[in-house]
Design a protein around this motif. Structure first.
Motif, PDB file in Angstrom:
ATOM      1  N   ARG A  67       0.823  -1.202   0.000  1.00 41.36           N
ATOM      2  CA  ARG A  67       0.000   0.000   0.000  1.00 41.36           C
ATOM      3  C   ARG A  67       0.867   1.266   0.000  1.00 41.36           C
ATOM      4  O   ARG A  67       0.518   2.267  -0.632  1.00 41.36           O
ATOM      5  CB  ARG A  67      -0.944   0.002   1.209  1.00 41.36           C
ATOM      6  N   ARG A  68       1.978   1.222   0.700  1.00 45.37           N
ATOM      7  CA  ARG A  68       2.848   2.397   0.773  1.00 45.37           C
ATOM      8  C   ARG A  68       3.325   2.823  -0.608  1.00 45.37           C
ATOM      9  O   ARG A  68       3.369   4.019  -0.929  1.00 45.37           O
ATOM     10  CB  ARG A  68       4.036   2.094   1.682  1.00 45.37           C
ATOM     11  N   ASP A  73       3.485   6.569  -4.763  1.00 40.98           N
ATOM     12  CA  ASP A  73       3.838   6.686  -6.178  1.00 40.98           C
ATOM     13  C   ASP A  73       2.632   6.997  -7.054  1.00 40.98           C
ATOM     14  O   ASP A  73       2.730   7.005  -8.275  1.00 40.98           O
ATOM     15  CB  ASP A  73       4.515   5.392  -6.649  1.00 40.98           C
ATOM     16  N   GLY A  74       1.481   7.193  -6.447  1.00 38.08           N
ATOM     17  CA  GLY A  74       0.320   7.650  -7.195  1.00 38.08           C
ATOM     18  C   GLY A  74      -0.323   6.620  -8.100  1.00 38.08           C
ATOM     19  O   GLY A  74      -0.853   6.963  -9.166  1.00 38.08           O
ATOM     20  N   TRP A  75      -0.303   5.358  -7.698  1.00 37.40           N
ATOM     21  CA  TRP A  75      -0.973   4.319  -8.500  1.00 37.40           C
ATOM     22  C   TRP A  75      -2.485   4.423  -8.330  1.00 37.40           C
ATOM     23  O   TRP A  75      -2.973   4.891  -7.288  1.00 37.40           O
ATOM     24  CB  TRP A  75      -0.525   2.937  -8.049  1.00 37.40           C
ATOM     25  N   PRO A  76      -3.267   3.994  -9.331  1.00 40.52           N
ATOM     26  CA  PRO A  76      -4.718   3.883  -9.117  1.00 40.52           C
ATOM     27  C   PRO A  76      -4.967   2.953  -7.928  1.00 40.52           C
ATOM     28  O   PRO A  76      -4.356   1.882  -7.828  1.00 40.52           O
ATOM     29  CB  PRO A  76      -5.219   3.253 -10.419  1.00 40.52           C
ATOM     30  N   ASP A  82      -8.329  -1.938 -10.283  1.00 41.82           N
ATOM     31  CA  ASP A  82      -7.911  -0.701 -10.952  1.00 41.82           C
ATOM     32  C   ASP A  82      -6.413  -0.721 -11.239  1.00 41.82           C
ATOM     33  O   ASP A  82      -5.971  -0.448 -12.355  1.00 41.82           O
ATOM     34  CB  ASP A  82      -8.248   0.515 -10.076  1.00 41.82           C
ATOM     35  N   TYR A  83      -5.630  -1.009 -10.206  1.00 43.59           N
ATOM     36  CA  TYR A  83      -4.182  -0.930 -10.462  1.00 43.59           C
ATOM     37  C   TYR A  83      -3.663  -2.174 -11.151  1.00 43.59           C
ATOM     38  O   TYR A  83      -2.669  -2.113 -11.879  1.00 43.59           O
ATOM     39  CB  TYR A  83      -3.404  -0.567  -9.198  1.00 43.59           C
ATOM     40  N   ALA A  84      -4.350  -3.316 -11.004  1.00 41.47           N
ATOM     41  CA  ALA A  84      -3.931  -4.507 -11.746  1.00 41.47           C
ATOM     42  C   ALA A  84      -4.113  -4.301 -13.251  1.00 41.47           C
ATOM     43  O   ALA A  84      -3.243  -4.663 -14.059  1.00 41.47           O
ATOM     44  CB  ALA A  84      -4.722  -5.726 -11.279  1.00 41.47           C
ATOM     45  N   ASP A 264      -5.334  -6.246   4.154  1.00 39.98           N
ATOM     46  CA  ASP A 264      -5.499  -5.073   3.295  1.00 39.98           C
ATOM     47  C   ASP A 264      -6.050  -5.498   1.925  1.00 39.98           C
ATOM     48  O   ASP A 264      -5.416  -6.278   1.218  1.00 39.98           O
ATOM     49  CB  ASP A 264      -4.147  -4.388   3.121  1.00 39.98           C
ATOM     50  N   PRO A 265      -7.204  -4.970   1.509  1.00 37.25           N
ATOM     51  CA  PRO A 265      -7.805  -5.369   0.235  1.00 37.25           C
ATOM     52  C   PRO A 265      -7.084  -4.831  -0.994  1.00 37.25           C
ATOM     53  O   PRO A 265      -7.467  -5.165  -2.117  1.00 37.25           O
ATOM     54  CB  PRO A 265      -9.228  -4.805   0.323  1.00 37.25           C
ATOM     55  N   LEU A 266      -6.061  -4.007  -0.808  1.00 33.09           N
ATOM     56  CA  LEU A 266      -5.221  -3.598  -1.930  1.00 33.09           C
ATOM     57  C   LEU A 266      -3.954  -4.442  -2.022  1.00 33.09           C
ATOM     58  O   LEU A 266      -3.423  -4.652  -3.115  1.00 33.09           O
ATOM     59  CB  LEU A 266      -4.829  -2.117  -1.801  1.00 33.09           C
ATOM     60  N   GLU A 267      -3.466  -4.925  -0.892  1.00 35.79           N
ATOM     61  CA  GLU A 267      -2.200  -5.656  -0.882  1.00 35.79           C
ATOM     62  C   GLU A 267      -2.368  -7.144  -1.175  1.00 35.79           C
ATOM     63  O   GLU A 267      -1.505  -7.771  -1.788  1.00 35.79           O
ATOM     64  CB  GLU A 267      -1.520  -5.507   0.479  1.00 35.79           C
TER      65      GLU A 267
END
Length: 303
Positions: A67-68, A73-76, A82-84, A264-267
């Motif tokens: 997540r950091r 770094d401004g990823w979606p 989204d970022y995938a 974490d649902p993003l990690e």
């Protein structure tokens, strides 16, 4: 239930393919059906997208990034998909350049972040694109997963009966093997000791001790056992160890597939009882997690 373990590589070739161990889980028994070798990334994408019957993939590669990194770094980052998908718009040189530009100005010790599950598992940072290039595995895998309807617990829950979870076979390997190496890609460094350690690992995953921890044990025909022992790279064995983690995750499908509620649902998350204090498996008694041998084994890394 069909469980398929995937030993990932970011640049598959006939000499170093992606390895898939196709197994059937029935009554806590895993039966190895086939060991398949995929020599292209397109073949992996097809495998993930063509199953019509219930299947769980356990893949030895990071599904997500720290997540950091995403925030700084401004990823979606409104959600994992989204970022995938965005990563899929970057070719490999552009992806590597993006990470390099992020790392370069940072001080030593703060260049490559790890996810919470990486810290617990002692696995490599998914930002690594050299040495053990798990970042390149992410770059090739995540967009392919995002292009399917595969159900990804925590990350993207589609309700599909085709499911994928993140595995890390080194955690399974350390239980019988401790710090003993069991594989090497370089023929000159492949030893009898490695084979002996692989044999100890196969004995363990077929034992009650494995069932106590992972709610399953592996049954192998003699020819299959010899094939696994005779693979000094360990790729086939790693694919099978991923199956063991996938089977454990399947027994916890009613409790988040063994992923803790605070993940974490993003990690994303690596599925293993060592990382998750999970409740008893469906239809199983409470599992015992050994407290010894919890350090990461010395090995020729694939993650």
């Amino acid at each position: 239930m069909r469980i398929i373990g995937i030993d990932m590589t970011s640049t598959p070739t006939p000499r170093k393919p992606i390895t898939a161990a196709v197994c059937t889980l029935r009554d806590a028994q895993l039966t190895l059906n086939t060991l398949d070798r995929l020599t292209t990334l397109d073949a992996l994408g097809e495998l993930l997208d063509t199953h019509s019957s219930p299947t769980l993939f356990a893949i030895d590669a990071p599904f997500g990034m720290p997540r950091r990194l995403l925030e700084q770094d401004g990823w979606p980052r409104s959600n994992w998909a989204d970022y995938a998908r965005w990563i899929g718009t970057l070719d490999r040189p552009a992806f590597k350049a993006r990470l390099e530009a992020y790392r370069n100005p940072r001080p030593p010790g703060d260049k490559q972040h790890r996810r919470r599950c990486d810290e617990l598992a002692k696995s490599k940072s998914p930002m690594m694109v050299f040495g053990v290039p798990v970042g390149l595995m992410f770059h090739e895998l995540a967009p392919r997963l995002a292009a399917t309807n595969v159900h990804l617990p925590l990350l993207r829950e589609t309700g599909s009966h085709v499911i994928a979870v993140e595995a890390y076979p080194a955690i399974v390997a350390q239980r019988p093997a401790g710090r003993q190496p069991y594989k090497n890609d370089q023929p000159a460094k492949q030893t009898k000791s490695h084979r002996n350690t692989r044999e100890a690992m196969l004995n363990w995953i077929g034992s009650e001790a494995c069932q106590d921890v992972y709610a399953c044990r592996v049954m192998l025909a003699s020819a299959q056992r010899e094939a696994l022992l005779g693979d000094p790279t360990g790729d086939t064995l790693d694919a099978l160890l991923a199956v063991v983690q996938g089977a454990w995750s399947w027994t916890r499908r009613d409790v988040g597939f063994g992923i803790p509620a605070g993940a974490d649902p993003l990690e994303g998350w690596i599925v293993d009882p060592m990382l998750t204090p999970a409740p008893p498996a469906i239809g199983q008694t409470k599992l015992r997690t050994p407290r010894s041998n919890r350090t990461q084994p010395t090995r020729t890394p694939t993650r």
